[in-house]
Design a protein around this motif. Structure first.
Motif, PDB file in Angstrom:
ATOM      1  N   UNK A  32       0.944  -1.155  -0.183  1.00 55.01           N
ATOM      2  CA  UNK A  32       0.239  -0.073   0.049  1.00 55.01           C
ATOM      3  C   UNK A  32       0.759   1.506  -0.168  1.00 55.01           C
ATOM      4  N   UNK A  33       1.907   0.990  -0.455  1.00 51.63           N
ATOM      5  CA  UNK A  33       2.871   2.648  -0.563  1.00 51.63           C
ATOM      6  C   UNK A  33       3.834   2.621   0.867  1.00 51.63           C
ATOM      7  N   UNK A  34       3.641   1.852   1.212  1.00 49.60           N
ATOM      8  CA  UNK A  34       4.979   1.930   2.427  1.00 49.60           C
ATOM      9  C   UNK A  34       6.326   1.690   1.732  1.00 49.60           C
ATOM     10  N   UNK A  35       7.304   2.002   1.008  1.00 49.96           N
ATOM     11  CA  UNK A  35       8.123   1.503   0.245  1.00 49.96           C
ATOM     12  C   UNK A  35       9.391   2.578   0.162  1.00 49.96           C
ATOM     13  N   UNK A  36      10.487   2.214  -0.068  1.00 43.30           N
ATOM     14  CA  UNK A  36      11.488   3.136  -0.172  1.00 43.30           C
ATOM     15  C   UNK A  36      11.495   2.531  -2.000  1.00 43.30           C
ATOM     16  N   UNK A  37      11.877   4.140  -2.350  1.00 43.07           N
ATOM     17  CA  UNK A  37      12.085   3.889  -3.915  1.00 43.07           C
ATOM     18  C   UNK A  37      13.713   4.577  -4.271  1.00 43.07           C
ATOM     19  N   UNK A  38      14.304   2.773  -5.137  1.00 43.02           N
ATOM     20  CA  UNK A  38      15.694   3.453  -5.287  1.00 43.02           C
ATOM     21  C   UNK A  38      15.503   4.135  -6.996  1.00 43.02           C
ATOM     22  N   UNK A  39      16.733   5.243  -7.351  1.00 44.32           N
ATOM     23  CA  UNK A  39      17.167   5.111  -8.451  1.00 44.32           C
ATOM     24  C   UNK A  39      18.038   4.739  -9.259  1.00 44.32           C
TER      25      UNK A  39
END
Length: 80
Positions: A32-39
Motif C-alpha cells: 500500500x505504498x509503504x516503500x523505499x524507492x531507489x533510482x
C-alpha cells in the motif's frame, strides 16, 4: 518513471542541464505504498527516497554502501 530535476546549484535564469532519475520500488513491495524507492540509472550514487513523500529528502549512498545496506536487510538486521 523518470523524474527530471535541476541541480540545486542552478541559478542562472533557466539555462541549466536537467537530469532524470528512474525511480523504482521493489517487485516484492505490495504494502500500500509503504516503500523505499531507489533510482537505478545513476552510476556513482544510489538515491533512495520514501515513496509516500517523493518530493521530500533523498538519501544518496555509494554503490558499496548500498550493497551493504541491502545485505543487512536480507539478513534481517533491521527487523523489529
Amino acid at each position: 518513471m523518470a523524474e527530471w530535476r535541476k541541480s540545486t546549484y542552478s541559478d542562472n535564469g533557466g539555462s541549466c542541464v536537467e537530469a532524470a532519475a528512474d525511480w523504482r520500488t521493489s517487485t516484492y513491495s505490495n504494502n500500500g505504498g509503504q516503500c523505499v524507492e531507489v533510482a537505478t540509472n545513476t552510476p556513482r550514487t544510489i538515491p533512495l527516497r520514501d515513496s509516500k513523500n517523493p518530493a521530500g529528502p533523498h538519501l544518496r549512498l555509494t554503490p558499496s554502501t548500498f550493497a551493504t545496506f541491502v545485505a543487512s536487510v536480507q539478513r534481517g538486521t533491521f527487523d523489529l
